[in-house]
Enzyme design. Structure first.
Site, PDB file in Angstrom:
ATOM      1  N   GLY A   1      -7.626  -0.631  -4.509  1.00 22.36           N
ATOM      2  CA  GLY A   1      -6.472  -1.454  -4.164  1.00 22.36           C
ATOM      3  C   GLY A   1      -5.150  -0.700  -4.302  1.00 22.36           C
ATOM      4  O   GLY A   1      -5.106   0.430  -4.794  1.00 22.36           O
ATOM      5  N   HIS A   2      -4.067  -1.359  -3.899  1.00 22.40           N
ATOM      6  CA  HIS A   2      -2.765  -0.688  -3.909  1.00 22.40           C
ATOM      7  C   HIS A   2      -2.304  -0.385  -5.332  1.00 22.40           C
ATOM      8  O   HIS A   2      -2.530  -1.146  -6.247  1.00 22.40           O
ATOM      9  CB  HIS A   2      -1.700  -1.473  -3.147  1.00 22.40           C
ATOM     10  CG  HIS A   2      -1.511  -2.891  -3.524  1.00 22.40           C
ATOM     11  ND1 HIS A   2      -0.588  -3.692  -2.896  1.00 22.40           N
ATOM     12  CD2 HIS A   2      -2.118  -3.665  -4.447  1.00 22.40           C
ATOM     13  CE1 HIS A   2      -0.635  -4.880  -3.423  1.00 22.40           C
ATOM     14  NE2 HIS A   2      -1.548  -4.900  -4.346  1.00 22.40           N
ATOM     15  N   ASN A   3      -1.702   0.797  -5.452  1.00 25.85           N
ATOM     16  CA  ASN A   3      -1.136   1.254  -6.727  1.00 25.85           C
ATOM     17  C   ASN A   3      -2.150   1.511  -7.832  1.00 25.85           C
ATOM     18  O   ASN A   3      -1.784   1.617  -9.009  1.00 25.85           O
ATOM     19  CB  ASN A   3      -0.050   0.277  -7.215  1.00 25.85           C
ATOM     20  CG  ASN A   3       1.093   0.176  -6.222  1.00 25.85           C
ATOM     21  OD1 ASN A   3       1.181  -0.801  -5.478  1.00 25.85           O
ATOM     22  ND2 ASN A   3       1.886   1.221  -6.152  1.00 25.85           N
TER      23      ASN A   3
END
Lengths: 341, 341, 341
Positions: free
Chosen positions: A240-242
Site C-alpha cells: 500500500g501507499h507509504n
C-alpha cells in the site's frame, strides 16, 4: 540451446571449491541428486538426502567435506553447498538476447532520456521526463510513465508498468505484470460519496530489489513508498501507499502490507500474511503464512495467528465452540487473567 | 514540472475556507506537517498531531477553527480539513498529457466507434462493435474486446483489459493490469472431466467507480456482474461472476467476493477478507481484514473472524488446544449451550 | 450480434434429450428461470427452484423427467439439466473472430515457428525457438518468450505472458494477465545479502487446462512445475516453483500452492486457501475457503481451518481468550490429552 560445459576442475578453481575425485569430468547442466545424469551437476546440502547420493548418477556433486567421506564419485567441496550450487548453476542459465538499442515499435516521449546502452523491446512506451540508464532492459510491452528512473542494469522482464514517479535503483529485477506507482487507495467520505485523495508521492526502490509477477506497489500519498536495498518480493503481493520496507527483507507470495506500515530489515513475511496499516514491525521478525499482524511488533522473533487444519467435521464442532470461548474461560475461573495483550 | 502556485487567499476563496494570518503566502505543493516547507500546504485533521503543528515549517496549514487558536502561522479553516486538503492537493497533481486523438499504432476494429474527443494511446486494441465516448482515455497497451462501452470521461491508465461485454459508466478510473469481463469460473463435472459452462453475461460498472491495479472482475454466466455507482476497489481484488456490489461500498486490497455474492451499499470490506458465493451482505456492514464471511449478514455493523497474533511458541500451544475445544467445553458443562449460530 | 436460433426439436435431437410440449418453439439465447423470455432457453436443476418454473416465461426449459410432470410449457428432458444447459448455451456464445494469420504489428523471432493455421494478434511478441501450433490463438499483447510451445487449439485471450520454457498441451485456455514461467522465488542468504538461485526448469501444462486472469505459475528451479490434464485454476492464483497438480483438480480464486507442494487428482482447493511448500495432498481432497494446509494430507475428505464469523464485539472477547486456551485446557484437566495432530 546453450552448449556451455565445464570440468569439475574448472568449477573448483572458478568458485574456490575443494575437489575430490576426477577433475576432468565435464558437466553441461544441473539436475537433482535423484535425476541428474553423468553430464550434470547436482548438490547435497541437507544431510537427510545423503542416502540419495549413493544412487545418484550425477557427474559432479557439490557437498560439504564431511558428506564426501567415502564418496567414490567426483565431489566439489563447499562450506555452503546450496549457495555454491546456486552460483555455478547461473553458468548454465539460458538468457534471452537483449542487445542494446530501441525496437522500432517503441513509443518514446521526446523528453525521455534512453541510454544507448539500454535495451528497449517491442511495444514499450516511455513517458515524459523519464530516464532509462545504461544496461537497463525493458522487455516487451513495458509501460514507463512520466518522471520515472530505471537505474543501471535493471531488468523489467515484460509487461511491467511504472505508472509515475517511480525511481528504481541499480540491478532491480521486476517480473511480468507488476505495477509500481499506481494510485494509493486514498479516499475520504464526503456527503455520502467517496472523495478521491490525490496521490502526489512516488515509489523509491533500492538497489538489488526483486519484485514478483503481478505484484503491486502503490505510490505514496504525499511522500514516497519505499523499499530499501535487496528487498525481495514474490508474486501477487500488494504494497500500500507509504509503506516502508527495510533492507534484506523478503515477502512470500500473496502477502500484503497496508498503507503506511513500516517493516524492518531482515524480516520474513510468509505467504498470504498481512500487515495492517500504520503498524511498525521491527528488524528480524518472521511472520508465518496467512497470519495477520494487527499490532506493532517490537521484539525480533517468529509470530503467528490462525488455527490448525482439521477434518471438516471436527473443525465444525470445535469452531462452533470458539464463539463460547469467553464463557468457557469464565466457567473455569479464567475470567480473572484475561489478557487482551 | 508543474509550476502552479496559489496564495492562501486564493485557496480560501476558491474552496470557501476561512483564513487566519498572512493571505499572501504562496504555496506550490503539499507536504506532511512534519516535513512540509514554507512553499508547501499541509493539513491537521487529527488533534493528536496538534503538537507537530508548532514545529511545522509548512507555509499554509488547513485545520479546524479550534486548532487554529493561537497558531501564529497562516491557517485555512475547514470543517473537514482532510477533505479540504484532498481537494486543494488536486491542484498540484501532475497529470500526464492525454490529448484527444488516436495513436497511429492502435489497432481498431472498423465496427468500433471512437469519439474524436477520446484519447487512444499506443498499442491499444479495440474490438468489434465497441464504443469509446468523449473524454475517455485509454492508456498504453489497453485491450478493449468486443461489445464494450467506455463511458464519458473514463480513464484506463494503462494495460487494462476489458474482455467482452463490459460496460463502463462515466468517469470510471481503472488502474493498470485490471481485467474486467474474463470468463467466470463456471464448471460442471461430467464423466470424470470438467465441462466448461459458457459465460454469456457481461459486466456493468456504474459511474465514478475506481478499480485497482491487477484487480479482476469476471463477467456473469447468464446475467451481468454489477458494480453500482461510486464503488471503490483497491488492488489485487477478485470479483466472481454475477457478484453485485451496492453503491458507495469499498473493498481493500486482496479481498474477494465469490460468485453471485450480493454486497450492499456503504459496505467496507477489509484487506484480504473473503465473502463466499451466493451470500447476501446488507448495507453498512464492515468486515475486518482477513475475515471470511461464511453466512449472510442481515444486520449493519462490524464483523470479524480469526485469532490474535502471538509469538509462535505460545501460538503453537494454544492452537493445538483448538482441536480439543469441543471436549474442553463439554468438560466445563458447556456442552448444553452450544450455538452453531 | 449473433442471430443463431434453434427450435426445441433441433436441440432435443442435437443433444439427445427428451422433449415435452411444442417442439417448434424457437430460442435465440439463454436466461434464468426467473428472467428468461419466450425466445430464451432456461434450466431447472435444483428442485428447490421448482416454484420458479410455474412463473417462468422461458420458451424452453431443460429439466429432469420428474420435474416436467404437469409442466404445460416446452421442456427438454436431461438426466443432468445443468450439463445439458451448459452444452446448449455454448451454441449462443458470441466468439470473437480470430482468423488464422499474423497481425502486421507482431514481433516474431526468426527462429520461432508459427503454424499458418494459428492466429497471432496485434502487439504480440514471440521469442527464440518457440513454436505456435495449428489452431492456437494469441490475443492482443501476448508475450511468448524463448523456448515455449503453444499447443494445438490453445487460446491465450489477451496479454498473457509465457516467460520462458513454458510448454502448453492442447486446448489450454489462458485468461488475460496470467504469467507462466516467471522465476521461482529461490533465494539463499549469504553474508547478510540475498543470493538469487537461478531457475533453470520450465512449466508443463497438460491438455484442456484453464488458467484464470492474473494467475501466476512460476517455472521450476531445476525440474518443471507441472499441471496435469484438465486442471482448472481460477483468477489471482499463485503457483510456486516445482508445484505438481494432479489431473482434474480445481483451485478457486486467490488460492495458492507454495514451492514443491504436490496436490493430487480431483482435489478442490477453496478460494483464498493456501498449501505450504513441500507438502503432499492426496487425491480427492477438498480444502474449504481460506484454510491453510500446514501438513501433508493422506486421507481423501474435506479439511478446514479458521474461526467462525462473529460480530466484532463478541469476536474480540472470544479471540482474547484464544491466547489463554492452553491454560484453560489445563484447568479443565485437559492437559493430558493434548494432541498436536
Amino acid at each position: 540451446m546453450n552448449p556451455v560445459s565445464y570440468t569439475a576442475s574448472e568449477l573448483a578453481e572458478r568458485f574456490a571449491l575443494g575437489l575430490h575425485g576426477d577433475g576432468d569430468i565435464r558437466v553441461a547442466g544441473v539436475g537433482t541428486l535423484a535425476k541428474a545424469g553423468p553430464a550434470q551437476l547436482a548438490f547435497l546440502a541437507n544431510p537427510k538426502y545423503r542416502s540419495q547420493l549413493d544412487g545418484s548418477a550425477a557427474g559432479v556433486v557439490v557437498m560439504r567435506e564431511d558428506a564426501a567421506a567415502g564418496y567414490p564419485g567426483t565431489a566439489l567441496i563447499a562450506r555452503d553447498p546450496y549457495s555454491a550450487f546456486a552460483k555455478m548453476s547461473a553458468l548454465f542459465e539460458p538468457k534471452p538476447e537483449r542487445p542494446a538499442g530501441i525496437h522500432p515499435s517503441a513509443a518514446i516521449d521526446p523528453s525521455a532520456e534512453v541510454s544507448p546502452l539500454a535495451h528497449v523491446g517491442p511495444f514499450v512506451s516511455i513517458g515524459a521526463r523519464s530516464r532509462i540508464e545504461a544496461g537497463a532492459m525493458l522487455g516487451p510491452g513495458c509501460v514507463i510513465g512520466d518522471d520515472c528512473i530505471v537505474g543501471e542494469g535493471c531488468e523489467l522482464v515484460a509487461r511491467v508498468t511504472l505508472v509515475t514517479r517511480v525511481r528504481l535503483g541499480r540491478r532491480v529485477l521486476i517480473h511480468p505484470g507488476a505495477v509500481l506507482g499506481a494510485d494509493g487507495f486514498g479516499l475520504a467520505m464526503e456527503a455520502g460519496r467517496w472523495l478521491k485523495v490525490p496521490q502526489l508521492g512516488g515509489v523509491s526502490i533500492g538497489d538489488d530489489c526483486e519484485i514478483g509477477a503481478n505484484t503491486t506497489i502503490d505510490r505514496g500519498a504525499i511522500e514516497d513508498t519505499v523499499l530499501e536495498e535487496d528487498v525481495r518480493l514474490d508474486n501477487q503481493i500488494q504494497i500500500g501507499h507509504n509503506v516502508h520496507i527495510g533492507a534484506h527483507s523478503a515477502m512470500a507470495g500473496c502477502s500484503a502490507a497496508a498503507g503506511s506500515a513500516k517493516i524492518g530489515r531482515y524480516c520474513l513475511i510468509g505467504g498470504g500474511a498481512g500487515v495492517l496499516g500504520h503498524l511498525e514491525v521491527c528488524d528480524k521478525v518472521t511472520i508465518t503464512a496467512m497470519s495477520l499482524v494487527t499490532r506493532s511488533i517490537r521484539e525480533p522473533g517468529e509470530y503467528s495467528s490462525g488455527t490448525p487444519l482439521m477434518d471438516n467435521r471436527s473443525w465444525r464442532k470445535n469452531a462452533a465452540r470458539f464463539k463460547q470461548l469467553d464463557a468457557i474461560a469464565r466457567r473455569t475461573r479464567g475470567g480473572s487473567d484475561a489478557d487482551e495483550g
